[in-house]
Structures are given as structure tokens and as C-alpha cells.
Motif scaffolding. Structure first.
Motif, mmCIF file in Angstrom:
data_model
loop_
_atom_site.group_PDB
_atom_site.id
_atom_site.type_symbol
_atom_site.label_atom_id
_atom_site.label_comp_id
_atom_site.label_asym_id
_atom_site.label_seq_id
_atom_site.Cartn_x
_atom_site.Cartn_y
_atom_site.Cartn_z
ATOM 1 N N VAL A 79 -6.576 -4.041 4.201
ATOM 2 C CA VAL A 79 -7.313 -3.671 2.988
ATOM 3 C C VAL A 79 -6.536 -4.103 1.752
ATOM 4 O O VAL A 79 -7.118 -4.594 0.771
ATOM 5 N N GLY A 80 -5.214 -3.952 1.782
ATOM 6 C CA GLY A 80 -4.403 -4.412 0.670
ATOM 7 C C GLY A 80 -4.583 -5.897 0.410
ATOM 8 O O GLY A 80 -4.675 -6.337 -0.747
ATOM 9 N N LEU A 81 -4.666 -6.693 1.468
ATOM 10 C CA LEU A 81 -4.869 -8.141 1.310
ATOM 11 C C LEU A 81 -6.261 -8.443 0.762
ATOM 12 O O LEU A 81 -6.429 -9.328 -0.098
ATOM 13 N N LEU A 85 -15.930 -3.416 0.642
ATOM 14 C CA LEU A 85 -15.544 -3.729 2.021
ATOM 15 C C LEU A 85 -14.258 -3.001 2.391
ATOM 16 O O LEU A 85 -14.138 -2.421 3.484
ATOM 17 N N GLY A 86 -13.289 -3.002 1.480
ATOM 18 C CA GLY A 86 -12.048 -2.279 1.742
ATOM 19 C C GLY A 86 -12.269 -0.787 1.880
ATOM 20 O O GLY A 86 -11.683 -0.132 2.756
ATOM 21 N N PHE A 90 0.050 -4.408 -6.907
ATOM 22 C CA PHE A 90 -0.225 -3.096 -6.324
ATOM 23 C C PHE A 90 -0.955 -3.240 -4.988
ATOM 24 O O PHE A 90 -0.679 -2.506 -4.031
ATOM 25 N N SER A 91 -1.888 -4.172 -4.916
ATOM 26 C CA SER A 91 -2.643 -4.381 -3.671
ATOM 27 C C SER A 91 -1.730 -4.878 -2.559
ATOM 28 O O SER A 91 -1.827 -4.420 -1.410
ATOM 29 N N LEU A 112 3.376 -0.847 2.202
ATOM 30 C CA LEU A 112 3.483 0.588 2.494
ATOM 31 C C LEU A 112 2.787 0.957 3.797
ATOM 32 O O LEU A 112 3.275 1.798 4.559
ATOM 33 N N ALA A 113 1.654 0.319 4.072
ATOM 34 C CA ALA A 113 0.918 0.615 5.316
ATOM 35 C C ALA A 113 1.717 0.184 6.542
ATOM 36 O O ALA A 113 1.763 0.902 7.551
ATOM 37 N N LEU A 114 2.332 -0.976 6.478
ATOM 38 C CA LEU A 114 3.132 -1.447 7.617
ATOM 39 C C LEU A 114 4.353 -0.560 7.832
ATOM 40 O O LEU A 114 4.757 -0.295 8.970
ATOM 41 N N ARG A 115 4.944 -0.078 6.740
ATOM 42 C CA ARG A 115 6.083 0.843 6.869
ATOM 43 C C ARG A 115 5.623 2.178 7.458
ATOM 44 O O ARG A 115 6.329 2.776 8.283
#
Length: 424
Positions: A281-283, A318-319, A380-381, A387-390
Motif C-alpha cells: 500500500v505504501g508503494l 485501492l490502498g 511518507f508513503s 515500517l510495515a516490513l519492520r
């Protein structure tokens, strides 16, 4: 679950009648001025920030049902008061009551959904809640737009009256709910765990994965929802030359993508790693902000700028469709059985904080600092992805991928120590 979701949809339908027109109502229809309208919007947000810190503990001690009913009645009083208010003190007080009531309903509804679901069904339940919320808000806003008339204050009274009635309908539906007596709910009920709910804030802040999720949640809401009607709208009109009517089209595109894609996305999301879905979603949002950058800074035709700007809102949708079956169930799965309400309230508090800070930061930047604004929110995105991967490294396999774990026939093997003989 069906009754909870129906009540949730009807309350969102009622909110949709008034939320888009609150500023116009206070500033122009009641002729209280733009500054008073700004104060009303700030009070609406601040009331949520004041109420939410106390909500979770009450939910865990008394259960979500009485909290939901009380919040719905409070919101109904606030909505009715807003429709009748004609002075500054009255409209500010009504905004505080309405803001507190609607904020408290969020964790109460989320906790009821947790009580009526299991890990394997929770993803779909929260996706349905998000779908119905957006559908209700969209339909309510559409119908409200045909009722409202700035020259007739009584038309706004009708809108707020409908909103107040919908909150009472939610309370009435909630009172008919009988939570199932199942093994999945043992230990979740307040009577079995009231003692363990004490000192919950310290326990929550000591939960590393939850703290990381709260930080991630703040960035998510700050970089998306906190910009919709403030920074991104200001940027679109100032930098990209977007007409105000086109902003409505962009928001409609956002809602349309959510409604159309929610259950298609759900099939993709529910069997994949939650942390990786959030990272993706960040991407997607980084691409959305890049499209917004092209709209305002790309020196293309006005038609291309408009298309790029609308696509920004569509990509955000979509995100959002990918997040709804991911983040809220993850909050529930991280929570100890005795602290579901406190975890839901903490996440709702972070969301409200981001929604309060987002416009304050993004509004001035979007209006005047066009290139820095886009660069900031692209970063930020990308930060969401990091942050999600961490966060994924802190999750157990069941928390990160509940569907594959549920398919395994062997959940755990437990051997009491006294049953294991020492080797000779």
C-alpha cells in the motif's frame, strides 16, 4: 454480526448527510463566520481525543454493547443539537457532544466485531464493515446534496434530524444483539478478565509490535485521510488548477474504487502476509502522490492534470481497500483477550490524532509549497513500506498470515514437563 454490520451501515448513512456540509452550515447558513466554523471542526476532533483514552478500559470492564448504545445516544443528541443551534456556544457544545459520541462508537463497534468473529473470519468481517461504511457515507452524501439548500436553514435541520435518527436506529439494533456463547469468546468477556484489564496502558506500551503498529497507523492516516479535504484539495486547486466541482468527482472516484474493488482485493489479501500487503500500500500511495505531482507540476494540459488528480484519489481508494481487511483485524489479533477494547481505542485515538495533525500540516504546504508537499508525502508513503516490513518481523506466523495457519490441522503441540521422561 449481520445486525452489527447493518447498524454500522445506517450510522454511516446518517453521517454522510452532514459531514460534507458542516463547514458551510456553521459559516454561512447560521452566519456564524469562518472562524467559528474552524473552531467547530477543531472541537469535533478534540472531543474525540478527550473521550477515547477512557473508552477502552470501560469497554473491557463493562463490555462493548452498553458503550456502543451510550455513544450512539450521545451522538444523536449532538446531531439534533447541531441542527437546532443558532449561537456560537450552542453549536460548539453540539459539536463536542457529536464528536465524542461518534468517536467512542468506533472502538465499541470494532470490539463487537471481534467478539462475533474468529481469527479466520475477522479479515472478511472488517472488510465488510469498511465497505458498508463507505457505501453508507457515499449514499448519504449523495442524497443529502439533493436535500440541502443554503438559503433554507430548515433543510439542514432535516439533515441533522435524519442523522440523529440513524444513531438511534443503531442503538436500537445494538440492543437486539445477543453475542454468541462460543468457545472463541471464553476469556474475552469482562467478567472473566476484569482484573487483568488494570494497568492496561502500561502493558500496551510495553507491547513492541502494537507500538510499532500504532506508529504505522499514524503515518497511514496522516499521509492519506489527513490530506483528502485539506492539503491535497488545496494543492489541487492552487497548483493543478482543479475546479472545486472536480474535487467532488475525485472523492466519488475514491469511493467507487473502494466499493468496486473491496471484495476482489479481499481474495488477494486474505491469503497473504498482512505486513507485506501494508508495505505494498505504501508503494501504491507513492505512485498516487507522484501522479498528484504530475497534475500540479508536470506542465501538461488541463485535461491530463485533471485525469492525474482523479487517479490519485482512485489509487488511494485501492490502498484503502487493501488496508481495511488487514490493519483492524491485526489490532484485534495482537490484543490480549482482556484488552481488546483498549487496543481498539488506542488505535482509534492514533487515527483521530493523525486526522487532526494532517490538515494542520498539509493544508498550508499544499496551498503554498507545492513541490515540497509532494516530495514530503512520497517519502511518507515509502516510510509506510519500511515500517510495515519492520512490523512483520515482530509478528507471529498466525498474526501475519492467519488464513494459511488456519488450514493447518496441527495448531500446537503441548507436552507437560512432568510427562517428559529424561533421556538415559
Amino acid at each position: 454480526m449481520r445486525r452489527i454490520q447493518a447498524g454500522n451501515a445506517l450510522s454511516a448513512f446518517g453521517l454522510g448527510f452532514t459531514v460534507p456540509y458542516l463547514y458551510v452550515y456553521v459559516a454561512q447558513v447560521r452566519d456564524l463566520g469562518a472562524s467559528t466554523a474552524g473552531v467547530v471542526l477543531a472541537v469535533f476532533a478534540m472531543a474525540a481525543l478527550v473521550a477515547l483514552p477512557f473508552t477502552g478500559r470501560v469497554i473491557d470492564r463493562r463490555g462493548p454493547l452498553p458503550v456502543l448504545v451510550g455513544a450512539a445516544v450521545l451522538a444523536s443528541v449532538g446531531a439534533a443539537g447541531m441542527g437546532l443551534a443558532g449561537s456560537v456556544p450552542a453549536v460548539v457544545l453540539a459539536a463536542a457532544v457529536l464528536g465524542a459520541g461518534t468517536a467512542v462508537m468506533q472502538p465499541a463497534l470494532a470490539t463487537m466485531i471481534v467478539w462475533c468473529s474468529e481469527t479466520t473470519t475477522r479479515t472478511r468481517a472488517f472488510a465488510m464493515q469498511f465497505f458498508l461504511q463507505n457505501l453508507g457515507l457515499g449514499i448519504g452524501g449523495l442524497i443529502g446534496g439533493h436535500i440541502v439548500d443554503e438559503s433554507r436553514p430548515d433543510s439542514f435541520t432535516v439533515l441533522f434530524g435524519i442523522e440523529a435518527a440513524m444513531f438511534l436506529v443503531l442503538a436500537g439494533i445494538a440492543l437486539t444483539v445477543r453475542l454468541p456463547e462460543s468457545a472463541a469468546l471464553r476469556g474475552v468477556r469482562p467478567a472473566a478478565s476484569e482484573g487483568r484489564a488494570r494497568g492496561g496502558v502500561r502493558a500496551l506500551l510495553g507491547h513492541r509490535a502494537m507500538v510499532q503498529l500504532l506508529v504505522l497507523g499514524f503515518v497511514l492516516f496522516f499521509a492519506c485521510y489527513g490530506q483528502f479535504e485539506s492539503g491535497l484539495a488545496a494543492y489541487g486547486t492552487e497548483a493543478a488548477g482543479i475546479e472545486p466541482a472536480t474535487l467532488g468527482t475525485a472523492l466519488a472516484a475514491n469511493t467507487a474504487v473502494i466499493v468496486a474493488a473491496q471484495f476482489l482485493v479481499l481474495r488477494f489479501v486474505e491469503r497473504r502476509s498482512r505486513s507485506r500487503v501494508i508495505a505494498s500500500v505504501g508503494l501504491i500511495w507513492a505512485v498516487a502522490w507522484t501522479a498528484a505531482g504530475y497534475a500540479g507540476l508536470g506542465h501538461g494540459s488541463q485535461a491530463m492534470a485533471t485525469a492525474a488528480f482523479i487517479s490519485t484519489y482512485a489509487l488511494f481508494g485501492l490502498g484503502e481497500a487493501m488496508l481495511s481487511p488487514t490493519v483492524a483485524p491485526l489490532v484485534a489479533d495482537l490484543a490480549p483477550e482482556s484488552m481488546v477494547g483498549q487496543y481498539n481505542s488506542a488505535f482509534a485515538l492514533v487515527k483521530q490524532l493523525a486526522l487532526a495533525v494532517g490538515p494542520a500540516v498539509g493544508g498550508p504546504m499544499g496551498a503554498a509549497l507545492h513541490a515540497p508537499y509532494i516530495v514530503t508525502f512520497v517519502l511518507f508513503s515509502l516510510g509506510i513500506t519500511v515500517l510495515a516490513l519492520r512490523l512483520g518481523k515482530q509478528l507471529t506466523p498466525v498474526q501475519d498470515r492467519p488464513a494459511p495457519a488456519a488450514k493447518s490441522r496441527v495448531v500446537t503441540v503441548h507436552k507437560p514437563e512432568e510427562a517428559v521422561a529424561p533421556a538415559h
